[in-house]
Design an enzyme around this catalytic site. Structure first.
Site, short mmCIF file in Angstrom:
data_model
loop_
_atom_site.label_atom_id
_atom_site.label_comp_id
_atom_site.label_asym_id
_atom_site.label_seq_id
_atom_site.Cartn_x
_atom_site.Cartn_y
_atom_site.Cartn_z
N ASP A 1 -8.84 -78.98 -32.31
CA ASP A 1 -8.70 -78.61 -33.72
C ASP A 1 -10.01 -77.98 -34.18
O ASP A 1 -11.11 -78.48 -33.89
CB ASP A 1 -8.35 -79.84 -34.57
CG ASP A 1 -8.03 -79.46 -35.99
OD1 ASP A 1 -8.90 -79.64 -36.86
OD2 ASP A 1 -6.92 -78.95 -36.24
N ILE A 2 -9.91 -76.86 -34.91
CA ILE A 2 -11.09 -76.19 -35.44
C ILE A 2 -11.62 -76.99 -36.63
O ILE A 2 -10.86 -77.31 -37.56
CB ILE A 2 -10.77 -74.74 -35.87
CG1 ILE A 2 -10.22 -73.95 -34.68
CG2 ILE A 2 -12.01 -74.06 -36.44
CD1 ILE A 2 -9.75 -72.56 -35.04
N GLU B 1 -4.45 -74.16 -36.81
CA GLU B 1 -5.73 -74.10 -36.12
C GLU B 1 -5.81 -75.10 -34.99
O GLU B 1 -6.91 -75.43 -34.52
CB GLU B 1 -6.88 -74.34 -37.11
CG GLU B 1 -6.92 -75.72 -37.74
CD GLU B 1 -6.12 -75.79 -39.04
OE1 GLU B 1 -6.38 -76.69 -39.84
OE2 GLU B 1 -5.21 -74.95 -39.27
#
Length: 522
Positions: free
Chosen positions: A404-405, A447
């Site tokens: 996950d960003i 994301e």
């Protein structure tokens, strides 16, 4: 010229026949070999399943009966002689109803025994008998099938027993004995298809049923000189016994704690396959000879004879002689060339090419994320199922990374979605350029990314994850954005299903976020 064409075509026909024979021969060998082995495995499995299902059904009724009787108060704790006689009468009726029951009886902590139609020897103490001891050890569960030798008659019986409780303490044990005759008959039954096929049963690594009496109560692994573990509910395996290679199938029976094994000599299988291949190869050779003759006949009629006639007419024209009347088939090289050219110039041909290219693009779009070019979630689910199947069937482990960003929403809010999209594209390129060719990166959603790492253990997956995390941390993204990612690492060996693997890996990702982001948790 005519002699040259005929001679060349003769050699061509011979070579073609040889090639066809070899190709079809090899193809048939491969198909027959694979199909015969698969067929043999099915036979072994069916035989094994039939025996396993019979044994499970055979003992299941005894388990139900034990559970029912163990709840009767007078059986749990017979207070006086009247209670004991009632219990003995009940046992008698149960034995009369089911002829597969040799004896049904109960021993108690005071050393007493209630049994119908049997007088125990002097000094008999039920508390030291295997059926009593095993039931106490397994309490409150029912004991597994215990083979033991009856102390008085010397016959071998199978006992299933269950501890009795009174005032929350073990007051005794109720047990059912059944004879081995029916199971022995099933084990000793010959197979019509394979003479060397037979079945046997082991418990705790000891052979308790076998067509060869000399092998009874021997350690299975001692006979095979190989440490074989039956870890799954069922499966295939191979072993060597007395210099004979065996192909086998096993089933673990949870009801009685036995493992049923069905085996056959590989030598017999290979002999059957060889005979079938020999027959098939002979058929292919004969068929190829006739096919070559048929092709030669057609070719002479359709190609060679018209070409010879055409040659003669060309010579006649050049020598101003009368042309030979010939009915040419509509297959001359000039006509074929012209027709092909016409076809390739038609709109239909162009449309077919365009449609084919469009179909390829649609196929690509159906499995890939449009922005990043990585696999989409639907295709990723397919790949997860594929590697999970390889894990179940062949034991090939795999790991996954959930990525996950960190604070991606701030990027979209600050720079806009177009910059956010460029960030996603660059991150996807980092994955593609950093990962191995066998790894499978995908956009899991928004994301979030999921990467499948085939044949990679947990530590190996963690090392790859750290490499990605550091690569992202040290990369400059559009608008001079500094980006970090959080990663959860999971390996299938720790979980039973894909769903469990995904859930636990997602929890690890959440932990990485909770601990301050830009972390990898395994």
């Amino acid at each position: 010229m005519s002699k040259s064409i005929k001679r060349d075509f003769f050699f061509f026909s011979v070579i073609l026949s040889i090639i066809i024979t070899l190709i079809f021969g090899i193809f048939i060998v491969i198909i027959l070999f694979d199909s015969e082995f698969s067929y043999t495995k099915r036979i072994i499995m069916q035989k094994n399943s039939a025996i396993s299902n019979y044994i499970e059904g055979y003992f299941q009724k005894f388990l139900i009966l034990l559970n029912t009787l163990s709840e009767i108060d007078e059986i749990k704790y017979p207070k006086d002689d009247i209670s004991k006689k009632k219990v003995q009468y009940l046992y008698k009726k149960v034995q009369e109803e089911d002829k597969n029951i040799n004896y049904i009886y109960s021993g108690y902590s005071d050393g007493s025994l209630i049994i119908n139609g049997y007088t125990p020897p002097i000094g008999f103490d039920p508390r030291i008998r295997p059926w009593y001891v095993e039931a106490v050890i397994n309490a409150p569960n029912t004991s597994k099938g215990i083979p033991y030798k009856e102390i008085k008659t010397g016959e071998w019986l199978i006992s299933i027993s269950k501890a009795l409780y009174h005032n929350k303490k073990i007051s005794g044990v109720i047990s059912i004995d059944t004879n081995l005759d029916q199971i022995n008959q099933l084990i000793n039954k010959k197979d019509e298809k394979f003479k060397s096929l037979y079945s046997y049963i082991i418990k705790d690594g000891i052979i308790i049923f076998h067509p060869k009496k000399s092998l009874l109560f021997k350690k299975f692994n001692d006979l095979t000189n190989k440490d074989i573990k039956f870890s799954y509910a069922f499966g295939n395996f191979e072993y060597k016994f007395k210099n004979q290679n065996k192909m086998a199938y096993y089933t673990n029976l949870p009801t009685v704690g036995w493992t049923v094994i069905t085996a056959v000599d590989k030598r017999e299988i290979l002999l059957k396959i060889f005979l079938k291949i020999l027959f098939a190869f002979s058929f292919v050779i004969i068929t190829s000879i006739f096919m070559g003759m048929w092709i030669s006949s057609i070719a002479r009629k359709k190609i060679i004879n018209p070409l010879i006639s055409l040659k003669e007419n060309v010579i006649n024209i050049t020598n101003n002689r009368k042309l030979k009347k010939t009915d040419y088939p509509n297959n001359e090289i000039g006509i074929i060339a012209n027709e092909i050219e016409k076809i390739t110039q038609t709109e239909l041909y162009k449309k077919n090419i365009e449609l084919s290219q469009l179909n390829e693009k649609l196929k690509e779009l159906s499995i890939k994320d449009k922005l990043t070019g990585l696999y989409n979630r639907h295709k990723t689910d397919e790949e997860l199922n594929r590697v999970y199947y390889n894990f179940q069937k062949y034991g090939k482990t795999f790991s996954i990374l959930l990525i996950d960003i960190d604070k991606f929403k701030n990027i979209n809010d600050t720079y806009g979605h177009l910059v956010g999209d460029k960030v996603l594209e660059k991150l996807a390129n980092i994955f593609k350029n950093t990962l191995r060719k066998t790894d499978i990166p995908s956009r899991w959603g928004g994301e979030e990314f999921l990467i499948i790492l085939p044949e990679t253990d947990l530590q190996g997956a963690y090392n790859i994850a750290e490499k990605l995390r550091k690569k992202v941390e040290n990369t400059e993204f559009p608008e001079n954005i500094k980006l970090t990612i959080s990663i959860g690492v999971g390996n299938i060996n720790e979980y039973n299903t894909i769903k469990e693997l995904l859930n636990e890996t997602d929890n690890k990702l959440y932990t990485a976020k909770k601990q301050g982001r830009n972390k990898t948790i395994k």
